[in-house]
Design a protein around this motif. Structure first.
Motif, mmCIF file in Angstrom:
data_model
loop_
_atom_site.group_PDB
_atom_site.id
_atom_site.type_symbol
_atom_site.label_atom_id
_atom_site.label_comp_id
_atom_site.label_asym_id
_atom_site.label_seq_id
_atom_site.Cartn_x
_atom_site.Cartn_y
_atom_site.Cartn_z
ATOM 1 N N ARG A 147 0.810 -1.118 -0.005
ATOM 2 C CA ARG A 147 0.092 0.076 0.104
ATOM 3 C C ARG A 147 0.738 1.387 -0.098
ATOM 4 N N ILE A 148 2.063 1.019 0.890
ATOM 5 C CA ILE A 148 2.867 2.381 0.913
ATOM 6 C C ILE A 148 3.410 2.543 -0.257
ATOM 7 N N SER A 151 1.264 4.051 -3.205
ATOM 8 C CA SER A 151 0.836 5.421 -2.735
ATOM 9 C C SER A 151 1.896 6.418 -2.783
ATOM 10 N N GLN A 152 3.305 5.958 -2.552
ATOM 11 C CA GLN A 152 4.259 6.928 -2.615
ATOM 12 C C GLN A 152 5.260 6.698 -3.879
ATOM 13 N N TRP A 169 2.763 8.716 3.809
ATOM 14 C CA TRP A 169 1.856 7.855 3.609
ATOM 15 C C TRP A 169 0.688 7.807 4.797
ATOM 16 N N GLU A 173 -3.561 9.222 5.169
ATOM 17 C CA GLU A 173 -4.471 8.111 5.451
ATOM 18 C C GLU A 173 -5.561 8.482 6.494
ATOM 19 N N HIS A 279 4.715 16.448 6.795
ATOM 20 C CA HIS A 279 4.054 15.310 7.204
ATOM 21 C C HIS A 279 4.019 14.377 8.428
#
Length: 297
Positions: A147-148, A151-152, A169, A173, A279
């Motif tokens: 997933r990371i 996303s990145q 990330w 979320e 972040h």
């Protein structure tokens, strides 16, 4: 995971890894809420004069074992499985009427929460995704890395994952849909506790704080050596001060699987990059607001 989906998974005979993988995927679609948020249901037992909230990667093994000790259940928990969270999730929280009893007790008993410095915890959460288990497509950590990476813009779940990418990330979320190991410590239900915000126990101060709590409530005193044993965990990653090493991890990541000592979190390096620190605070800033730790600077 005292929920209907969790009970169903166990009835289907899913093993530990399959259950963890299934749980992470389920929560991404159907987030836990209320007292089940982040899959760390508060601990209540009639023989313990307070309720304890723990968070993953924030001394939860110590907190749960210490609570079970005072509930007279530690031997039973260890007999069930050396990892006390197995007993917590598979036996203790599954007792009939547990949630109803908890909801009644939380209106009357003091509520304590074990917390950890958010920066140390964030780096620990990241490091947990760098071990050999993360190379296995059947492990839930591999799924989180996937997933990371998506996303990145990383090459894939096996590619080096910078700590900066992990923070970006998490910042993007919905924390209700994150696994508790990556999500912030603060639970939304803490805003609505009948007696107000929980009384904090800082992990960094447990050597003094836990004996003080035992004295306050008239509980048997746990010797320092016994407290250290209660907190022993196979998840610990040895770290050493290494600012340049941490900078490489921040921007380049770690080759899987991680071996040997890791660089310790360096707050000065973390705070040097405006985008990274933005972040970080978007991801974990509420923990600072609620729990009073000094932010990196």
């Amino acid at each position: 995971m005292p929920s209907l989906p969790g009970k169903t998974a166990r009835l289907l005979g899913l093993d530990e890894k399959a259950l963890a993988r299934w749980s992470v995927r389920w929560r991404a679609l159907f987030p836990h809420d209320g007292l089940r948020e982040h899959q760390r249901v508060p601990l209540y037992h009639p023989d313990v004069p307070f309720i304890l909230i723990t968070s993953q990667k924030a001394g939860s093994t110590l907190g749960v074992a210490w609570f079970f000790q005072h509930a007279g259940l530690l031997s039973e928990a260890k007999a069930h499985h050396e990892f006390v969270h197995r007993y917590e999730q598979e036996v203790f929280l599954m007792r009939p009427g547990y949630m109803a009893d908890l909801e009644r007790a939380i209106r009357e008993r003091p509520v304590l929460k074990l917390v950890r410095d958010p920066a140390d915890r964030a780096f620990s959460s990241y490091m947990a995704l760098q071990g050999i288990d993360a190379l296995s497509p059947g492990d839930h950590r591999h799924g989180i890395r996937r997933r990371i990476a998506k996303s990145q813009g990383l090459a894939g779940p096996e590619a080096q994952m910078p700590f900066a990418a992990f923070l970006a990330w998490v910042a993007g979320e919905d924390h209700r849909r994150l696994d508790g190991h990556e999500a912030r410590q603060f639970n939304l239900y803490e805003k609505e506790l009948p007696q107000g915000a929980p009384q904090l126990i800082r992990l960094e101060e447990t050597a003094e704080a836990l004996p003080a709590i035992e004295e306050r409530f008239g509980l048997p005193r746990t010797p320092k050596s016994a407290l250290e044993a209660l907190g022993a965990s196979g998840h610990y990653v040895p770290k050493a001060a290494d600012p340049e090493g941490f900078r490489r991890v921040l921007y380049e990541g770690i080759a899987l699987p991680r071996r040997g000592k890791a660089p310790a979190l360096d707050r000065k390096v973390l705070a040097e990059d405006a985008a990274v620190i933005a972040h970080f605070f978007k991801a974990y800033g509420e923990d600072y607001e609620r729990y009073g730790y000094k932010p990196p600077a």
